[in-house]
Enzyme design. Sequence first.
Site, mmCIF file in Angstrom:
data_model
loop_
_atom_site.group_PDB
_atom_site.id
_atom_site.type_symbol
_atom_site.label_atom_id
_atom_site.label_comp_id
_atom_site.label_asym_id
_atom_site.label_seq_id
_atom_site.Cartn_x
_atom_site.Cartn_y
_atom_site.Cartn_z
ATOM 1 N N ASN A 99 34.348 39.104 47.949
ATOM 2 C CA ASN A 99 33.874 39.956 46.865
ATOM 3 C C ASN A 99 32.418 40.303 47.203
ATOM 4 O O ASN A 99 31.514 39.505 46.971
ATOM 5 C CB ASN A 99 33.989 39.183 45.548
ATOM 6 C CG ASN A 99 33.548 40.003 44.356
ATOM 7 O OD1 ASN A 99 33.010 41.100 44.505
ATOM 8 N ND2 ASN A 99 33.763 39.465 43.173
ATOM 9 N N ARG A 119 37.862 42.562 47.318
ATOM 10 C CA ARG A 119 37.782 43.213 46.009
ATOM 11 C C ARG A 119 37.068 44.553 46.218
ATOM 12 O O ARG A 119 35.957 44.597 46.742
ATOM 13 C CB ARG A 119 36.973 42.350 45.059
ATOM 14 C CG ARG A 119 36.735 43.070 43.756
ATOM 15 C CD ARG A 119 35.861 42.254 42.844
ATOM 16 N NE ARG A 119 35.694 42.976 41.585
ATOM 17 C CZ ARG A 119 34.575 42.997 40.887
ATOM 18 N NH1 ARG A 119 33.517 42.345 41.312
ATOM 19 N NH2 ARG A 119 34.514 43.659 39.765
ATOM 20 N N HIS A 127 37.761 45.640 35.897
ATOM 21 C CA HIS A 127 38.288 44.284 35.651
ATOM 22 C C HIS A 127 39.815 44.273 35.713
ATOM 23 O O HIS A 127 40.464 43.396 35.133
ATOM 24 C CB HIS A 127 37.916 43.755 34.237
ATOM 25 C CG HIS A 127 36.462 43.458 34.041
ATOM 26 N ND1 HIS A 127 35.838 43.679 32.832
ATOM 27 C CD2 HIS A 127 35.531 42.930 34.857
ATOM 28 C CE1 HIS A 127 34.572 43.314 32.909
ATOM 29 N NE2 HIS A 127 34.363 42.852 34.143
ATOM 30 N N GLY A 135 33.057 38.474 29.815
ATOM 31 C CA GLY A 135 32.130 37.766 30.699
ATOM 32 C C GLY A 135 30.759 38.347 30.436
ATOM 33 O O GLY A 135 30.449 38.736 29.311
ATOM 34 N N GLY A 142 29.860 41.127 32.046
ATOM 35 C CA GLY A 142 30.500 42.418 31.784
ATOM 36 C C GLY A 142 31.702 42.127 30.893
ATOM 37 O O GLY A 142 32.263 41.048 30.974
ATOM 38 N N ARG A 170 24.722 45.527 28.925
ATOM 39 C CA ARG A 170 25.085 46.940 28.744
ATOM 40 C C ARG A 170 25.336 47.257 27.280
ATOM 41 O O ARG A 170 25.896 46.427 26.557
ATOM 42 C CB ARG A 170 26.359 47.283 29.528
ATOM 43 C CG ARG A 170 26.229 47.146 31.022
ATOM 44 C CD ARG A 170 27.481 47.694 31.717
ATOM 45 N NE ARG A 170 27.463 47.366 33.129
ATOM 46 C CZ ARG A 170 28.344 46.565 33.725
ATOM 47 N NH1 ARG A 170 29.348 46.039 33.041
ATOM 48 N NH2 ARG A 170 28.245 46.313 35.014
ATOM 49 N N GLY A 223 34.024 34.109 31.083
ATOM 50 C CA GLY A 223 33.038 33.103 30.656
ATOM 51 C C GLY A 223 32.925 32.915 29.146
ATOM 52 O O GLY A 223 33.003 31.787 28.647
ATOM 53 N N GLU A 261 40.506 35.855 39.268
ATOM 54 C CA GLU A 261 40.585 37.104 40.023
ATOM 55 C C GLU A 261 40.798 36.843 41.512
ATOM 56 O O GLU A 261 41.513 37.580 42.183
ATOM 57 C CB GLU A 261 39.317 37.937 39.787
ATOM 58 C CG GLU A 261 39.283 38.497 38.372
ATOM 59 C CD GLU A 261 37.920 39.010 37.937
ATOM 60 O OE1 GLU A 261 37.072 38.171 37.577
ATOM 61 O OE2 GLU A 261 37.705 40.223 37.959
HETATM 62 P P1 ADP Z 1 30.613 37.621 35.116
HETATM 63 O O1 ADP Z 1 31.717 37.296 36.105
HETATM 64 O O2 ADP Z 1 30.816 38.893 34.364
HETATM 65 O O3 ADP Z 1 29.228 37.439 35.624
HETATM 66 P P2 ADP Z 1 31.531 35.280 33.627
HETATM 67 O O4 ADP Z 1 32.942 35.607 33.297
HETATM 68 O O5 ADP Z 1 31.261 34.183 34.591
HETATM 69 O O6 ADP Z 1 30.700 36.562 33.965
HETATM 70 O O7 ADP Z 1 30.807 34.939 32.232
HETATM 71 C C1 ADP Z 1 29.448 34.589 32.202
HETATM 72 C C2 ADP Z 1 29.027 34.414 30.752
HETATM 73 O O8 ADP Z 1 29.893 33.471 30.114
HETATM 74 C C3 ADP Z 1 27.651 33.828 30.586
HETATM 75 O O9 ADP Z 1 26.676 34.856 30.585
HETATM 76 C C4 ADP Z 1 27.735 33.162 29.214
HETATM 77 O O10 ADP Z 1 27.379 34.105 28.207
HETATM 78 C C5 ADP Z 1 29.194 32.848 29.057
HETATM 79 N N1 ADP Z 1 29.494 31.404 29.092
HETATM 80 C C6 ADP Z 1 29.714 30.627 30.179
HETATM 81 N N2 ADP Z 1 29.954 29.351 29.811
HETATM 82 C C7 ADP Z 1 29.883 29.324 28.459
HETATM 83 C C8 ADP Z 1 30.046 28.303 27.467
HETATM 84 N N3 ADP Z 1 30.318 27.040 27.794
HETATM 85 N N4 ADP Z 1 29.903 28.663 26.167
HETATM 86 C C9 ADP Z 1 29.629 29.927 25.819
HETATM 87 N N5 ADP Z 1 29.476 30.937 26.695
HETATM 88 C C10 ADP Z 1 29.592 30.637 27.994
#
Ligand code: ADP
Length: 404
Positions: free
Chosen positions: A10, A94, A183, A213, A215, A244, A333, A387
């Site tokens: 990726n 990706r 996504h 996440g 995004g 965003r 996330g 993914e």
């Molecule tokens: P991306 O791949 O879009 O960078 P992720 O899917 O890894 O993002 O998500 C990241 C986000 O998930 C973090 O910015 C945070 O807001 C949230 N996050 C991660 N762990 C936790 C948790 N334990 N509790 C609440 N939010 C979380």
Amino acid sequence: MTATRVLVLNSGSSSVKYQLLDMRDSSRLAVGLVERIGEETSRLKHTPLTGGGEPREREEPMADHEQALRAVADELAADGLGLDSPELAAIGHRVVHGGLKFTEPTVIDDAVMKEIERLVPVAPLHNPANITGIRTAQALRPDLPQVAVFDTAFHTTMPESAARYALDVKTADEHRVRRYGFHGTSHAYVSRKTAQLLGRAPEDVNVIVLHLGNGASASAVRGGRCVDTSMGLTPLEGLVMGTRTGDMDPAVIFHLARVGGMSIDEIDILVNKKSGLIGLCGDNDMREIRRRIDAGDEEAALAFEIYIHRLKKYIGAYYAVLGRVDAIAFTAGVGENAAPVREAAVAGLEELGLAVDGALNSVRSDEARLISPEYARVAVAVVPTDEELEIADQTYALVSDRNA
Ligand code: ADP
């Protein structure tokens, strides 16, 4: 020996994430990340997952993706997992933007590369990095099949009524302006897993997937096919995200240019990098936002409300698009970890058959699970996305088919 390993790459503008998987049992052999490519402080973090090896870090300047990938290849070789191994079946990449042409994972040849390049104007931030990653991997293993798995592919089933903006048709077509969605690998994987969790065939199930996440995007999936999604020409449209705006009257942009005196580039950075949760309250990590809310912080509370309000609007909209909803799946996330977000997103939607069981919602787990009470008409699920596994699966299926 049958080759059963797939390397998933990726490639971002200054980073490369990678995973090496053994497709016999979908196990991970190694995972890692190179950050800050092109800077003095590039860093490679490599974690072998077989043979009891410890995570390793290298900090040294890596001028470009080629140097970074060569360093990754060295680390893999040190674990006996080198790219020259006959066990490596393919490399899966990706690729963010596949336009309308790529509806499936595709073995990369010159014509495919040309088409990915042709899409750079609609994905100026992403496709160039993906192209660099592919070229570098080709240089390292010219004999090996390289497969592109597109973020947009799952959304190519959207009907024109959902994919077209109500913009002058001639202008839209001339500049390929339409809703592509992103996504897609995650929405495909999670909607399928949700059907599995319900013990039903994907063809029989309608799901709203909420990929939250940094995004974030929502999709409406009818019988395994995407019929609408919240991101558009670019990932800017739709939900409130970490940085965003998501949906906003486009005239705000004219206003900021004409009245605010901002340049188009400044506005681009403002709406993509400095808005959303971070623009509203100074934090984009949901953990920190919840901590501040618990401490009585009103700015964080309002940011959370705006985030939830938008999410609810999309649940309602996609409910109407689908007509019948069997499940809502939270992923990524925030979706996988933030119980308060899940609870607030469906609060008050009992009339739609939606509810969350407080005890089930607060359970922490890496497994796909239901969090709705038994009586609820619509299942609410938490489904961890994967993914990389989806890219590896699609890549391996394609090259195994070719060799069969
Ligand atoms: P991306 O791949 O879009 O960078 P992720 O899917 O890894 O993002 O998500 C990241 C986000 O998930 C973090 O910015 C945070 O807001 C949230 N996050 C991660 N762990 C936790 C948790 N334990 N509790 C609440 N939010 C979380």
